[in-house]
Scaffold this active site. Structure first.
Site, mmCIF file in Angstrom:
data_model
loop_
_atom_site.group_PDB
_atom_site.id
_atom_site.type_symbol
_atom_site.label_atom_id
_atom_site.label_comp_id
_atom_site.label_asym_id
_atom_site.label_seq_id
_atom_site.Cartn_x
_atom_site.Cartn_y
_atom_site.Cartn_z
ATOM 1 N N HIS A 191 0.835 -1.201 0.000
ATOM 2 C CA HIS A 191 0.000 0.000 0.000
ATOM 3 C C HIS A 191 0.873 1.256 0.000
ATOM 4 C CE1 HIS A 191 -3.957 -1.904 1.353
ATOM 5 N NE2 HIS A 191 -3.089 -2.905 1.366
ATOM 6 N N ASP A 241 -5.418 6.006 2.433
ATOM 7 C CA ASP A 241 -5.695 4.630 2.045
ATOM 8 C C ASP A 241 -7.130 4.263 2.428
ATOM 9 O OD1 ASP A 241 -5.663 1.553 2.376
ATOM 10 O OD2 ASP A 241 -3.700 1.950 1.486
#
Length: 494
Positions: A32, A136
């Site tokens: 990520h 995120d």
């Protein structure tokens, strides 16, 4: 017009000229963090003020690139937070999912990132309000935080749009029963057949984040529109949500020298590749956290020796100094020595320069777990794949590779894990592995057609990040929209 009003207008005009101020909050996992921080660097390269908010140890992995950006005159900063190691019961030095070796520690890192660090994230953002918050999708609380500040929230999703479309379809058409046979995903622009059903805990885990993601200003994706293809339009049709493809991020900040095939000789594996013929080597890697049990590693070794193709195999969690009896638990006796003597194979324990390896002319295939970063890096290098998904969205990514784009062969996994470190109960046997490798790597029409398709996609990926390419234009359009959103708010305030 009085002096006070004139001063207000002057201040507003000056504000319209200033760069955007953006805060990026990556999730604490390499898969990520890396692509989102590459995106952050792209905004900074356009002259906008970027702050990446993360914990101290994670910041260290970003410092080299950030120092390069600062030296180039870009305005980028890292703000560090104290990781709550003691509170979650983790030893010092474990602040990223890549550093964990068991599911208990994995859940503790997730709890720290998504819950315990929330107030620290929020306090910094509220005290230093940006023009846009980029977080995120694993941080659903970012939705309310952006709303409190009255600013756009962009969501970074580590999935591709194709996989999100599949998830949305499954959500609207719940899977019933436990029939193990193949089934077709409904309501998609192309027929997609699954041979295994997603586990219920995975579906539940992504339900809330995806719901809040759809309420954001828009979605950022580490991909280029040509790879998601018809599913970009389908996503817009079923959600009405904005999405910006800004990738492949692995190609954005690479110089021509760094991406040129066959020019990297500083690592031993790159020197080894120099002696190989074009498209003759298969690269085997299941990600930084993709550990497989010893009996499965043994089957891979037997398959590779039997098929005879050259390989580079990355095996995390193994020690160069392991005793012979330990090695023989996962390798046939004398395997590594035979492969080195015959110059057929190279085993790398731990980390490998994946982008460089995939970019070398000798590499003609990639056996991969189908983590999205690995898929898009392989596509960016024009390398077809043997697909071996392990968990989460990887099983959807596999279908984009094999059924939509036709650049991969499925090894035929029959077990879908919920978490990255889930224990594997079913072993993929050597004959199945060998068959998949041969289909891709043998000199046949099928393998050559996949290589041709992969090369075409690779060229499209490289064009996408160049001036005038789809990803390059998406970034410029997004920046312009964010500026217009901020500027209209400033004008209305006057």
């Amino acid at each position: 017009m009085d002096v006070w009003q004139s001063n207000r207008i002057t201040t507003a005009v000056e504000a319209l000229r200033r760069p955007l101020k953006l805060h990026f909050i990556p999730f604490l996992a390499a898969g990520h963090m890396t692509p989102l921080c590459e995106m952050a660097r792209s905004f900074a390269a356009y002259g906008h003020h970027v702050t990446i908010i993360t914990t101290a140890l994670n910041a260290i992995s970003l410092e080299n690139d950030v120092h390069l950006d600062i030296a180039a005159g870009h305005c980028i900063n890292i703000h560090t937070l104290q990781f709550p190691s003691e509170e979650v019961g983790l030893p010092d030095g474990v602040e990223n999912l890549t550093a964990v070796t068991d599911n208990d520690s994995l859940l503790k890192v997730c709890r720290a990132a998504t819950s315990l660090l929330q107030k620290s994230f929020e306090d910094f953002v509220l005290q230093n309000p940006p023009d846009c918050l980029v977080a995120d999708f694993m941080y659903p609380w970012a939705h309310d935080l952006a709303a409190r500040l009255g600013i756009p929230r962009l969501v970074f999703n580590s999935f591709c749009v194709f996989s999100v479309c599949v998830m949305e379809s499954i959500k609207k058409n719940p899977i019933t029963g436990q029939d193990p046979h193949a089934f077709t995903i409904p309501d998609l622009p192309l027929p997609i057949t699954m041979n295994i059903r997603p586990p219920i805990p995975f579906l539940k885990a992504i339900d809330k984040p995806l719901e809040l993601e759809a309420k954001s200003y828009g979605l950022l994706v580490n991909n280029f529109v040509e790879l998601d293809g018809v599913f970009v339009e389908h996503y817009n049709k079923i959600t009405g949500h904005k999405v910006w493809h800004i990738g492949p991020t692995a190609l954005i900040h690479r110089t021509e020298e760094e991406t040129a095939k066959g020019t990297h000789k500083n690592e031993p594996c790159m020197s080894w590749l120099e002696s190989r013929k074009p498209d003759s080597v298969i690269y085997i890697c299941f990600g930084s956290s993709g550990t497989l049990p010893d009996n499965q590693l043994y089957e891979i070794a037997c398959a590779m020796e039997s098929c005879g193709h050259s390989f580079i195999w990355v095996v995390p969690g193994k020690d160069e100094a392991e005793k012979e009896e330990e090695k023989e638990r996962w390798l046939p006796k004398g395997f590594e020595e035979r492969m080195m003597k015959e110059e057929k194979g190279l085993i790398l324990r731990g980390w490998a320069p994946q982008v460089k390896i995939l970019g070398h002319a000798a590499v003609g295939g990639f056996m991969t777990h189908c983590g999205w970063n690995s898929v898009v890096e392989s596509v960016g290098a024009g390398v077809p794949m043997v697909t071996w998904p392990l968990h989460s969205d990887q099983f959807y990514n596999e279908k984009l590779v094999t059924q939509v784009q036709g650049v991969g062969v499925e090894v035929g996994v029959e077990e879908w894990g919920v978490w990255v470190l889930d224990e594997r109960k079913k072993t993929v046997k050597r004959d199945r592995i060998e068959k998949a490798v041969r289909r891709l790597m043998d000199e046949g029409e099928e393998g050559e057609e996949m290589r041709r398709r992969a090369r075409e996609l690779g060229e499209k990926a490289r064009e996408a990040v160049k001036e005038g390419g789809s990803s390059h234009e998406n970034l410029k359009t997004l920046i312009r929209e964010l500026q217009e959103t901020r500027d209209s708010k400033l004008v209305n305030a006057t």
